[in-house]
Scaffold this motif. Structure first.
Motif, PDB file in Angstrom:
ATOM      1  N   ASP A  23     -54.659 -45.045  30.756  1.00 45.29           N
ATOM      2  CA  ASP A  23     -53.714 -45.641  29.814  1.00 45.29           C
ATOM      3  C   ASP A  23     -52.490 -44.751  29.647  1.00 45.29           C
ATOM      4  O   ASP A  23     -51.398 -45.229  29.353  1.00 45.29           O
ATOM      5  CB  ASP A  23     -54.383 -45.847  28.451  1.00 45.29           C
ATOM      6  N   ARG A  68     -54.348 -53.359  37.331  1.00 46.21           N
ATOM      7  CA  ARG A  68     -53.985 -53.040  35.951  1.00 46.21           C
ATOM      8  C   ARG A  68     -53.613 -54.313  35.185  1.00 46.21           C
ATOM      9  O   ARG A  68     -54.030 -54.498  34.032  1.00 46.21           O
ATOM     10  CB  ARG A  68     -52.823 -52.047  35.927  1.00 46.21           C
ATOM     11  N   GLN A  69     -52.855 -55.168  35.810  1.00 43.23           N
ATOM     12  CA  GLN A  69     -52.438 -56.398  35.135  1.00 43.23           C
ATOM     13  C   GLN A  69     -53.632 -57.291  34.817  1.00 43.23           C
ATOM     14  O   GLN A  69     -53.686 -57.913  33.750  1.00 43.23           O
ATOM     15  CB  GLN A  69     -51.414 -57.129  36.002  1.00 43.23           C
ATOM     16  N   LYS A 117     -53.417 -54.456  31.199  1.00 49.55           N
ATOM     17  CA  LYS A 117     -52.637 -53.238  31.004  1.00 49.55           C
ATOM     18  C   LYS A 117     -51.237 -53.430  31.563  1.00 49.55           C
ATOM     19  O   LYS A 117     -51.020 -54.241  32.461  1.00 49.55           O
ATOM     20  CB  LYS A 117     -53.304 -52.053  31.716  1.00 49.55           C
ATOM     21  N   PRO A 118     -50.258 -52.676  31.063  1.00 46.81           N
ATOM     22  CA  PRO A 118     -48.931 -52.694  31.685  1.00 46.81           C
ATOM     23  C   PRO A 118     -49.018 -52.134  33.097  1.00 46.81           C
ATOM     24  O   PRO A 118     -49.982 -51.438  33.445  1.00 46.81           O
ATOM     25  CB  PRO A 118     -48.094 -51.806  30.768  1.00 46.81           C
ATOM     26  N   SER A 119     -48.022 -52.424  33.909  1.00 44.74           N
ATOM     27  CA  SER A 119     -48.085 -52.005  35.319  1.00 44.74           C
ATOM     28  C   SER A 119     -48.108 -50.489  35.479  1.00 44.74           C
ATOM     29  O   SER A 119     -48.634 -49.972  36.466  1.00 44.74           O
ATOM     30  CB  SER A 119     -46.907 -52.598  36.094  1.00 44.74           C
ATOM     31  N   PRO A 158     -48.945 -46.638  33.476  1.00 46.29           N
ATOM     32  CA  PRO A 158     -49.430 -45.938  32.284  1.00 46.29           C
ATOM     33  C   PRO A 158     -48.290 -45.186  31.608  1.00 46.29           C
ATOM     34  O   PRO A 158     -47.261 -44.896  32.230  1.00 46.29           O
ATOM     35  CB  PRO A 158     -50.475 -44.959  32.844  1.00 46.29           C
ATOM     36  N   GLN A 168     -56.492 -56.284  34.092  1.00 47.17           N
ATOM     37  CA  GLN A 168     -57.199 -55.630  32.992  1.00 47.17           C
ATOM     38  C   GLN A 168     -56.420 -55.701  31.686  1.00 47.17           C
ATOM     39  O   GLN A 168     -56.837 -55.135  30.680  1.00 47.17           O
ATOM     40  CB  GLN A 168     -57.470 -54.168  33.351  1.00 47.17           C
ATOM     41  N   LEU A 211     -54.431 -45.529  23.404  1.00 39.36           N
ATOM     42  CA  LEU A 211     -54.616 -44.848  24.686  1.00 39.36           C
ATOM     43  C   LEU A 211     -56.038 -44.291  24.730  1.00 39.36           C
ATOM     44  O   LEU A 211     -56.344 -43.291  24.091  1.00 39.36           O
ATOM     45  CB  LEU A 211     -53.585 -43.730  24.859  1.00 39.36           C
TER      46      LEU A 211
END
Length: 218
Positions: free
Chosen positions: A34, A61-62, A66-68, A70, A64, A139
């Protein structure tokens, strides 16, 4: 690191002796995180940070949620960093973890999206408080890319869970060349022990994965 345990030569210049496989391995670990912690010395040496670039890892990541990329968290008590570094032109979210004094030079600009100030009475970064703040911002998994001083501080604070090491086939030497863990060091009887989770080899490099056995502090 080199076979003799150095992460750079005596000039402390950016170490680029790892193979393409090693860089891909590092990128896979970064893609799981993260946030990424890196010390100011490491940032000065390289000028940039490692972005997630492999399309499959960005997609992972996407998927999941999450942003592309960390969050890249620069850790420095003084925060004396040149704003001209290419790092500040990379398309990554940038945070600064520092002290009240270190934050003063960055408050009026937009170089960092977020500035966190957590310090001890002695004016050092309070790592326990810092990690609580990072947790509060969502995070959950952090990767630490060095350098040795930052790793040493986190080890002393009992905040490292796992350790990934790539042993590269060269010998650097040099009494002042940096190692994975710098700082004052630990006496053998107080040193955290490691549990080997995995070992593999690709060509002449050895990839090691350890779990850090937590130290109980009384």
């Amino acid at each position: 690191m080199s076979v003799d345990g150095k992460i750079a030569d005596v000039s402390r210049a950016a170490a680029r002796f790892g193979s393409a496989q090693d860089k891909a391995h590092l990128e896979r670990q970064v893609a799981l995180a993260d946030g990424v912690l890196l010390g100011a010395g490491t940032l000065r040496a390289y000028g940039t940070t490692l972005r997630v670039q492999q399309p499959a890892l960005v997609t992972q990541r996407q998927q999941q949620g999450k942003p592309s990329q960390p969050v890249q968290i620069v850790c420095s008590r003084s925060a004396v960093i040149s704003p001209q570094l290419p790092f500040f032109r990379q398309t990554v979210p940038r945070w600064l973890l520092t002290t009240t004094v270190g934050a003063q030079g960055w408050q009026d600009g937009d170089s960092f999206e977020r500035i966190l100030t957590v310090e001890t009475a002695a004016g050092d970064i309070d790592w326990q408080a810092a990690f609580r703040q990072l947790w509060g911002f969502g995070l959950r998994q952090l990767a630490v890319l060095g350098g040795g001083t930052l790793v040493g501080s986190l080890l002393e604070a009992n905040l490292l869970d796992e350790c990934w090491l790539t042993v590269c086939p060269l010998l650097l030497g040099g009494a002042s060349a940096p190692t994975p863990i710098d700082g004052p060091g630990l006496m053998a009887e107080l040193a955290p022990r490691l549990q080997l989770l995995d070992v593999s080899t690709i060509d002449d490099e050895v990839f090691l994965h350890y779990r850090v056995r937590k130290v109980r502090k009384f």
